[in-house]
Scaffold this motif. Structure first.
Motif, mmCIF file in Angstrom:
data_model
loop_
_atom_site.group_PDB
_atom_site.id
_atom_site.type_symbol
_atom_site.label_atom_id
_atom_site.label_comp_id
_atom_site.label_asym_id
_atom_site.label_seq_id
_atom_site.Cartn_x
_atom_site.Cartn_y
_atom_site.Cartn_z
ATOM 1 N N LYS A 102 46.668 65.255 19.031
ATOM 2 C CA LYS A 102 45.943 64.440 18.069
ATOM 3 C C LYS A 102 46.878 64.206 16.895
ATOM 4 O O LYS A 102 47.398 65.160 16.306
ATOM 5 N N ILE A 103 47.079 62.936 16.574
ATOM 6 C CA ILE A 103 48.011 62.579 15.499
ATOM 7 C C ILE A 103 47.238 61.870 14.399
ATOM 8 O O ILE A 103 46.536 60.876 14.647
ATOM 9 N N ASN A 104 47.349 62.388 13.178
ATOM 10 C CA ASN A 104 46.651 61.799 12.039
ATOM 11 C C ASN A 104 47.204 60.424 11.697
ATOM 12 O O ASN A 104 48.289 60.030 12.133
ATOM 13 N N TRP A 105 46.470 59.715 10.849
ATOM 14 C CA TRP A 105 46.882 58.369 10.420
ATOM 15 C C TRP A 105 48.248 58.414 9.736
ATOM 16 O O TRP A 105 49.019 57.463 9.831
ATOM 17 N N ASP A 106 48.549 59.530 9.066
ATOM 18 C CA ASP A 106 49.838 59.625 8.374
ATOM 19 C C ASP A 106 50.966 60.086 9.290
ATOM 20 O O ASP A 106 52.096 60.281 8.847
ATOM 21 N N GLY A 107 50.671 60.277 10.581
ATOM 22 C CA GLY A 107 51.712 60.621 11.534
ATOM 23 C C GLY A 107 51.877 62.100 11.808
ATOM 24 O O GLY A 107 52.665 62.489 12.674
ATOM 25 N N THR A 108 51.143 62.951 11.098
ATOM 26 C CA THR A 108 51.256 64.390 11.334
ATOM 27 C C THR A 108 50.376 64.789 12.521
ATOM 28 O O THR A 108 49.302 64.229 12.736
ATOM 29 N N PHE A 441 38.887 52.647 11.885
ATOM 30 C CA PHE A 441 39.679 51.936 10.880
ATOM 31 C C PHE A 441 39.073 52.046 9.478
ATOM 32 O O PHE A 441 39.650 51.539 8.518
ATOM 33 N N ALA A 442 37.900 52.664 9.381
ATOM 34 C CA ALA A 442 37.268 52.810 8.070
ATOM 35 C C ALA A 442 38.183 53.601 7.145
ATOM 36 O O ALA A 442 38.834 54.571 7.559
ATOM 37 N N ASN A 443 38.266 53.171 5.907
ATOM 38 C CA ASN A 443 39.093 53.817 4.881
ATOM 39 C C ASN A 443 40.591 53.658 5.126
ATOM 40 O O ASN A 443 41.408 54.350 4.501
ATOM 41 N N HIS A 444 40.947 52.755 6.051
ATOM 42 C CA HIS A 444 42.361 52.475 6.286
ATOM 43 C C HIS A 444 42.615 50.982 6.126
ATOM 44 O O HIS A 444 41.778 50.163 6.525
ATOM 45 N N VAL A 445 43.737 50.643 5.558
ATOM 46 C CA VAL A 445 44.115 49.246 5.376
ATOM 47 C C VAL A 445 45.058 48.861 6.502
ATOM 48 O O VAL A 445 46.107 49.492 6.694
ATOM 49 N N LEU A 446 44.683 47.841 7.262
ATOM 50 C CA LEU A 446 45.504 47.368 8.379
ATOM 51 C C LEU A 446 46.248 46.117 7.932
ATOM 52 O O LEU A 446 45.756 44.999 8.055
ATOM 53 N N THR A 447 47.429 46.327 7.386
ATOM 54 C CA THR A 447 48.238 45.237 6.851
ATOM 55 C C THR A 447 49.376 44.903 7.811
ATOM 56 O O THR A 447 50.142 45.799 8.186
ATOM 57 N N PRO A 448 49.498 43.659 8.248
ATOM 58 C CA PRO A 448 50.611 43.298 9.118
ATOM 59 C C PRO A 448 51.952 43.591 8.435
ATOM 60 O O PRO A 448 52.152 43.243 7.269
ATOM 61 N N ILE A 449 52.838 44.243 9.171
ATOM 62 C CA ILE A 449 54.140 44.617 8.597
ATOM 63 C C ILE A 449 55.301 43.978 9.346
ATOM 64 O O ILE A 449 56.438 44.403 9.204
ATOM 65 N N GLY A 450 55.006 42.948 10.133
ATOM 66 C CA GLY A 450 56.071 42.248 10.846
ATOM 67 C C GLY A 450 56.058 42.546 12.329
ATOM 68 O O GLY A 450 55.427 43.476 12.805
ATOM 69 N N ILE A 451 56.799 41.739 13.046
ATOM 70 C CA ILE A 451 56.855 41.871 14.496
ATOM 71 C C ILE A 451 57.758 43.033 14.890
ATOM 72 O O ILE A 451 58.569 43.509 14.096
#
Length: 555
Positions: A102-108, A441-451
């Motif tokens: 299980k990997i958190n949103w921050d990658g840990t 996705f609640a409480n997370h911002v899904l911002t496109p960061i490029g291809i």
């Protein structure tokens, strides 16, 4: 219906008044017809898991120490549940894993659980349960003597035989867990080879059991991995588990409401049948109730229950790879409506249905063929998104099978694939769709960061016409008509100051079928298209300052 050809991905986009061949990333995007949201995938050759939007831009990535082993999911709390490949040298077969993370949103990594040694190894698929536990498919090794004791034909037995088990893990701490429920295939065998063994019986009269000699082989490569389960799903309302056996060309359903002790026998649980098979479908030959003409599945993957409130809700969708299909290899996506009554299934044999509720690419072997891996998922608007795994192509189609969105995985085992390069080693086990309103996705911002892919472009073009930007200063200054066209295609310029220096017509396969560079100060053109096949084409018009593209149908 327009054919979707998987052998090429050749379209064009524009940068700095020039264009390059699109071979990876976004290929097709039909705005207004898609189920808007995000697509999750874990390239087999990479340790990174990617979440992209429908424009092909990254919105999130998760790093890992391991390449996939093989499936991944975003949970309702926003964590990534992912199987990893520990490179187990004992269980050296396709789909091997060995660790669940299980990997958190921050990658840990918030939790991991290892299932990888000389006696067992997690593989292919895992499934999160509503109670927070995790189901896993696990190979378990049996000796030659153990196999013979179950009535296995010695001539069809290798030194070791891999059986299958399903375990339910309750996560504890950062790297631990308790197995709270398990089911072993080895407890549910039948055979008609050795009448001295306790499980001797008539195969056709015991469809709830697995024939220990079916699909058996003394071949060192194939003989060990005798069942090869490759997907697992869970139905909470039925409290049942669905698995796919690649080697048997079948999907099986078992009761999860049992205790572990009941799962080892044939009594107990909601069904009253313990851990015996409640239902099987795809190949009646496996239980001596049919012949080759009755076989429906061929090396299938990703059997999954369709969620409630969706078209075909509670039916089962299967990616039927078609490997070894009678009449030739080609893939289909199929939906079956199982004959379930309460917690049990119709006992009529062979198990129904005799035909599918819905099928994509029925009997059209020229459409596409994915030899292995792959998967499909129904979406809320009736569309279906699927992964053609061997070539890493993700496609969304409507209910009629028309392609609406296509994306080619740009990540290979050697790194990111450059645009215009031929994709290779970019396999993906599966892709999964999540709507923008998904709880994870609640409480997370899904911002496109490029291809993801390397390209000379600064931004990914996301347009209705298969990735070709209509980059026009004044769109109304150019008219291309009629559309559809069947004999003559007319092009007219309405701006007295605009001149064309080049016209090209490109077919759906990315090939230039017409080109004219002698256009100085001409304002209208009539092009004979009568010799070109019916289909979708792109008219590329070059002026002094930019390119203009128009999508046109020839009929």
């Amino acid at each position: 219906m327009l054919k979707l050809f998987y052998t090429l991905f050749l379209l064009f986009f524009f940068t700095n008044n020039s264009f390059e061949q699109i071979t990876v990333g976004l290929i097709q995007h039909d705005a207004g017809t898609l189920d808007d949201g995000y697509v999750l995938f874990a390239p087999i050759g990479s340790t990174t898991t990617f979440l992209i939007d429908k424009c092909g831009e990254q919105v999130k990535t998760w790093p890992s120490t391991y390449k996939p082993g093989q499936s991944c999911y975003i949970l309702a709390d926003g964590t990534l549940l992912r199987a990893g490949n520990t490179n187990n040298s004992t269980f050296n077969s396709g789909g091997k894993g060995g660790i669940i993370e299980k990997i958190n949103w921050d990658g840990t990594v918030s939790w991991n659980y290892m299932i990888s040694d000389t006696s067992q190894c997690q593989h292919h698929d895992i499934k999160a349960l509503p109670n927070g536990n995790v189901l896993a498919i696990v190979w378990e090794s049996k000796t030659f003597a153990e196999a013979i004791s179950k009535g296995r034909n010695p001539a069809l037995t290798t030194t070791t035989v891999w059986s299958e088990k399903i375990i339910e893990i309750q996560p504890i701490g950062l790297s631990g867990g308790v197995i709270v429920w398990e089911w072993h295939l080895w407890d549910h065998l039948v055979q008609d080879f050795d009448n001295t063994k306790s499980n001797f019986g008539t195969i056709s009269s015991n469809p709830e059991l697995i024939n220990v000699n079916y699909s058996a082989s003394s071949n060192a490569t194939n003989g060990k991995d005798w069942i090869h389960l490759n997907s697992i799903d869970y139905n909470a309302s039925l409290d049942q588990i669905l698995v796919s056996s690649h080697s048997f060309d079948e999907v099986w359903i078992i009761d999860h409401s049992t205790t572990t002790a009941q799962a080892a026998g044939n009594v107990g649980g909601n069904s009253g049948r313990g851990g015996d098979l409640l239902y099987r479908w795809g190949n009646p030959q496996a239980y001596d109730n049919g012949n080759v003409a009755d076989q429906k599945l061929f090396g299938q993957h990703n059997a999954n229950w369709i969620e409630s409130n969706l078209p075909h809700q509670n039916e089962i969708m299967i990616f039927n790879n078609g490997n070894g299909r009678t009449g030739g290899n080609y893939s289909t996506i199929e939906i079956i409506n199982t004959p379930v009554d309460g917690f049990n299934y119709s006992a009529n044999l062979p198990y129904s249905p005799s035909s599918t509720s819905w099928i994509y690419n029925a009997n059209n072997e020229n459409n596409f063929y994915a030899q292995n891996i792959s998967g499909a998922q129904q979406l809320s608007n009736g569309n279906v998104i699927f992964c053609s795994g061997p070539n890493g192509i993700f496609t969304e189609i409507d209910s009629l099978g028309n392609p609406l969105w296509t994306y080619v995985n740009p990540v290979s085992s050697t790194g990111i694939i450059s645009q215009s390069s031929t994709p290779a080693q970019n396999q993906a086990f599966r892709c999964s769709f999540y709507s923008g309103s998904y709880a994870g996705f609640a409480n997370h911002v899904l911002t496109p960061i490029g291809i993801i892919e390397n390209s000379n472009s600064n931004t990914l073009i996301c347009a209705e016409n298969l990735g070709i930007s209509e980059n026009v200063v004044n769109e109304n200054s150019v008219q291309v008509y009629p559309n559809p066209a069947n004999q003559i295609l007319n092009i007219e310029l309405e701006n007295d100051t605009t001149f064309l220096s080049q016209i090209e017509i490109i077919d759906y396969l990315g090939r230039t079928i017409y080109k004219n560079t002698e256009l100085i100060k001409e304002k209208s053109f009539a092009i004979n298209i009568s010799e070109y096949p019916i289909g979708i084409y792109f008219v590329l018009l070059k002026s002094r300052d930019n390119w203009i593209s128009k999508k046109v149908v020839f009929e």
